[in-house]
Design a protein around this motif. Structure first.
Motif, PDB file in Angstrom:
ATOM      1  N   GLY A  17       4.368  -6.426   8.629  1.00  0.00           N
ATOM      2  CA  GLY A  17       3.632  -5.194   8.656  1.00  0.00           C
ATOM      3  C   GLY A  17       4.238  -3.971   8.103  1.00  0.00           C
ATOM      4  N   ARG A  18       5.173  -4.346   7.093  1.00  0.00           N
ATOM      5  CA  ARG A  18       5.852  -3.180   6.399  1.00  0.00           C
ATOM      6  C   ARG A  18       5.458  -3.665   4.927  1.00  0.00           C
ATOM      7  N   HIS A  19       5.575  -2.299   4.148  1.00  0.00           N
ATOM      8  CA  HIS A  19       5.413  -2.258   2.818  1.00  0.00           C
ATOM      9  C   HIS A  19       6.583  -1.809   2.174  1.00  0.00           C
ATOM     10  N   ASP A  20       6.715  -2.226   0.819  1.00  0.00           N
ATOM     11  CA  ASP A  20       7.818  -1.923  -0.124  1.00  0.00           C
ATOM     12  C   ASP A  20       7.179  -1.651  -1.451  1.00  0.00           C
ATOM     13  N   CYS A  30       8.987   3.777  -2.226  1.00  0.00           N
ATOM     14  CA  CYS A  30       8.182   4.129  -0.952  1.00  0.00           C
ATOM     15  C   CYS A  30       8.176   2.956   0.289  1.00  0.00           C
ATOM     16  N   THR A  31       8.423   3.141   1.199  1.00  0.00           N
ATOM     17  CA  THR A  31       8.674   2.081   2.344  1.00  0.00           C
ATOM     18  C   THR A  31       7.742   2.691   3.467  1.00  0.00           C
ATOM     19  N   GLY A  32       7.363   1.881   4.367  1.00  0.00           N
ATOM     20  CA  GLY A  32       6.775   1.988   5.562  1.00  0.00           C
ATOM     21  C   GLY A  32       5.896   0.893   6.219  1.00  0.00           C
ATOM     22  N   CYS A  33       4.937   1.171   7.110  1.00  0.00           N
ATOM     23  CA  CYS A  33       4.280   0.380   7.780  1.00  0.00           C
ATOM     24  C   CYS A  33       2.756   0.208   6.915  1.00  0.00           C
ATOM     25  N   CYS A  34       2.430  -0.969   7.279  1.00  0.00           N
ATOM     26  CA  CYS A  34       0.815  -0.983   6.753  1.00  0.00           C
ATOM     27  C   CYS A  34       0.209  -1.887   7.718  1.00  0.00           C
ATOM     28  N   THR A  35      -1.063  -1.654   7.692  1.00  0.00           N
ATOM     29  CA  THR A  35      -1.992  -2.653   8.523  1.00  0.00           C
ATOM     30  C   THR A  35      -3.404  -2.856   7.522  1.00  0.00           C
ATOM     31  N   VAL A  36      -3.592  -4.141   7.535  1.00  0.00           N
ATOM     32  CA  VAL A  36      -4.550  -4.857   6.502  1.00  0.00           C
ATOM     33  C   VAL A  36      -5.642  -5.170   7.463  1.00  0.00           C
ATOM     34  N   THR A  37      -6.934  -4.824   7.317  1.00  0.00           N
ATOM     35  CA  THR A  37      -8.051  -5.059   8.141  1.00  0.00           C
ATOM     36  C   THR A  37      -8.984  -5.638   6.931  1.00  0.00           C
ATOM     37  N   HIS A  45       3.761   5.769   5.756  1.00  0.00           N
ATOM     38  CA  HIS A  45       5.089   5.925   4.959  1.00  0.00           C
ATOM     39  C   HIS A  45       6.293   6.274   5.995  1.00  0.00           C
ATOM     40  N   ASP A  46       7.417   5.912   5.590  1.00  0.00           N
ATOM     41  CA  ASP A  46       8.649   6.401   6.428  1.00  0.00           C
ATOM     42  C   ASP A  46       8.741   7.836   6.415  1.00  0.00           C
TER      43      ASP A  46
END
Length: 59
Positions: A17-20, A30-37, A45-46
């Protein structure tokens, strides 16, 4: 992994559930959380910035 046509932006969408995102020579720009639907992406983003988009194939 999503990559722009010129290879400048590379975004890894991880199973946890993270992206980089890397930009040019800058790794983890840029890093943070992501949701794919389906084809839809939501990022938090963080830094607190949010964005959204849809995946499309180029061609």
């Amino acid at each position: 992994m999503r990559v722009t046509a010129d290879g400048h932006i590379r975004q890894e969408l991880r199973a946890d559930g993270r992206h980089d995102e890397a930009r040019g020579n800058c790794r983890s720009a840029c890093t943070g959380c992501c949701t794919v639907t389906g084809n839809h992406l939501d990022h938090v983003h963080d830094t607190g910035f949010t964005d959204t988009g849809d995946l499309r194939t180029s061609g």
